[in-house]
Design a protein around this motif. Structure first.
Motif, short mmCIF file in Angstrom:
data_model
loop_
_atom_site.label_atom_id
_atom_site.label_comp_id
_atom_site.label_asym_id
_atom_site.label_seq_id
_atom_site.Cartn_x
_atom_site.Cartn_y
_atom_site.Cartn_z
N LEU A 37 0.87 -1.28 0.08
CA LEU A 37 -0.07 0.20 0.14
C LEU A 37 0.85 1.13 -0.13
O LEU A 37 0.48 2.30 -0.74
CB LEU A 37 -1.10 -0.16 1.32
CG LEU A 37 -2.18 -1.21 1.23
CD1 LEU A 37 -2.76 -1.00 2.80
CD2 LEU A 37 -2.99 -0.79 -0.03
N GLU A 38 1.87 1.28 0.64
CA GLU A 38 2.91 2.53 0.71
C GLU A 38 3.47 2.65 -0.82
O GLU A 38 3.48 3.86 -1.16
CB GLU A 38 4.12 1.97 1.69
CG GLU A 38 5.10 3.25 1.74
CD GLU A 38 4.58 4.44 2.58
OE1 GLU A 38 5.14 5.40 2.48
OE2 GLU A 38 3.45 4.12 3.22
N VAL A 39 3.68 1.50 -1.33
CA VAL A 39 4.22 1.55 -2.60
C VAL A 39 3.12 2.47 -3.68
O VAL A 39 3.29 3.30 -4.77
CB VAL A 39 4.53 0.28 -3.22
CG1 VAL A 39 5.16 0.42 -5.06
CG2 VAL A 39 6.00 -0.32 -2.59
N GLU A 40 1.83 1.77 -3.52
CA GLU A 40 0.78 2.21 -4.08
C GLU A 40 0.34 3.74 -4.06
O GLU A 40 0.16 4.48 -4.74
CB GLU A 40 -0.47 1.40 -3.96
CG GLU A 40 -0.38 0.00 -4.66
CD GLU A 40 -1.57 -0.77 -4.14
OE1 GLU A 40 -2.35 -0.28 -3.61
OE2 GLU A 40 -1.53 -2.09 -4.46
N ARG A 41 0.62 4.08 -2.69
CA ARG A 41 0.31 5.62 -2.27
C ARG A 41 1.41 6.38 -2.70
O ARG A 41 1.15 7.45 -3.36
CB ARG A 41 0.52 5.43 -0.64
CG ARG A 41 0.36 7.04 -0.11
CD ARG A 41 0.67 6.96 1.54
NE ARG A 41 0.62 8.23 1.80
CZ ARG A 41 1.93 8.92 1.91
NH1 ARG A 41 3.16 8.34 1.59
NH2 ARG A 41 1.92 10.11 2.56
N ASN A 42 2.60 6.06 -3.02
CA ASN A 42 3.76 6.67 -3.38
C ASN A 42 3.64 7.12 -5.07
O ASN A 42 3.81 8.25 -5.62
CB ASN A 42 5.17 6.06 -3.10
CG ASN A 42 5.54 6.30 -1.49
OD1 ASN A 42 4.97 7.09 -0.98
ND2 ASN A 42 6.48 5.40 -1.16
N LEU A 43 3.12 6.05 -5.77
CA LEU A 43 3.00 6.11 -7.01
C LEU A 43 1.66 6.76 -7.25
O LEU A 43 1.79 7.63 -8.26
CB LEU A 43 2.58 4.63 -7.65
CG LEU A 43 3.82 3.75 -7.70
CD1 LEU A 43 3.35 2.28 -8.15
CD2 LEU A 43 4.76 4.17 -8.70
#
Length: 241
Positions: free
Chosen positions: A207-213
């Motif tokens: 979710l952190e990766v998705e949030r950053n993207l």
């Protein structure tokens, strides 16, 4: 030493629906009487109050049969009640009282209620207190007909087990086994919890990766929009000139 001072019996087997009291003194006590007079029923009443739940041990086919004249036409509630008063002056029973009274009641439907010094409790608490005081049913405190002959035929292992029961070792062995089982159950639950935590952490990372993207995408969109707006303004200014 813990010993029974008095037994009060009501509605139990041959004892009718009036309270009967049997007093005991320290040392050897003998109860005599003709056959069928109910001598053995006194011992049955004692082990009933101590939490015995096996009908055959008390010489009946079912617990409900312990109630006096259960199939009769008595008006009012039918019940069996036995109270044991223990001398606890040495505090072997872990209760801060010189006398400890354990009471068991059973109604006509077979429902049981236990009391400790007139306060309602449960069977497990009664059994635990008696185990600590070496006064439980498992320590040959109640020797019924035929038991002496059976003891004489014990194997060496059975004799060792009885001796351990008498000195209270089996109580602590059982508690140790229960504690080990609880610890093993706790370890298994901890393993499951840790595994779930790993799954949750992995999902959080995703979710952190998705949030950053998503944030990067929104930032690029805003910058593109700003550039497009600036270009449009400059183009309009050029057309005006």
């Amino acid at each position: 030493m813990v010993h029974i001072k008095k037994v009060d019996i009501f509605g139990f087997k041959s004892f009718g629906f009036t309270n009967s009291t049997v007093n005991f003194e320290p040392g050897l006590v003998s109860i005599s009487g003709p056959n069928g007079s109910g001598k053995s029923n006194i011992l049955d009443a004692i082990i009933f109050a101590l939490g015995e739940n096996r009908p055959k041990i008390m010489r009946v086919d079912k617990l409900r049969s312990l109630i006096h004249d259960i199939e009769g036409a008595r008006r009012g509630p039918k019940m069996a009640r036995v109270s044991l008063q223990f001398d606890n002056s040495d505090r072997k029973i872990p209760v801060d009282s010189n006398s400890v009274v354990i009471t068991r009641e059973m109604d006509e439907h077979g429902e049981n209620t236990y009391y400790l010094n007139q306060k309602q409790t449960n069977r497990n608490q009664i059994l635990d207190l008696l185990e600590v005081a070496n006064a439980s049913l498992n320590q040959l405190n109640a020797v019924q007909q035929g038991t002496v002959t059976r003891i004489s035929e014990f194997t060496a292992e059975e004799k060792r087990t009885v001796i351990e029961d008498l000195i209270g070792l089996s109580y602590f062995d059982e508690k140790k086994s229960e504690s080990i089982k609880q610890l093993e159950d706790a370890d298994r639950r901890l393993e499951v919890a840790l595994a779930r935590m790993d799954e949750i952490k992995k999902r959080i990372d995703e979710l952190e990766v998705e949030r950053n993207l998503k944030l990067r995408y929104e930032l690029i969109n805003r910058e593109a929009w700003t550039i497009a707006c600036d270009f449009s303004i400059k183009q309009n200014e050029g057309d005006s000139d």
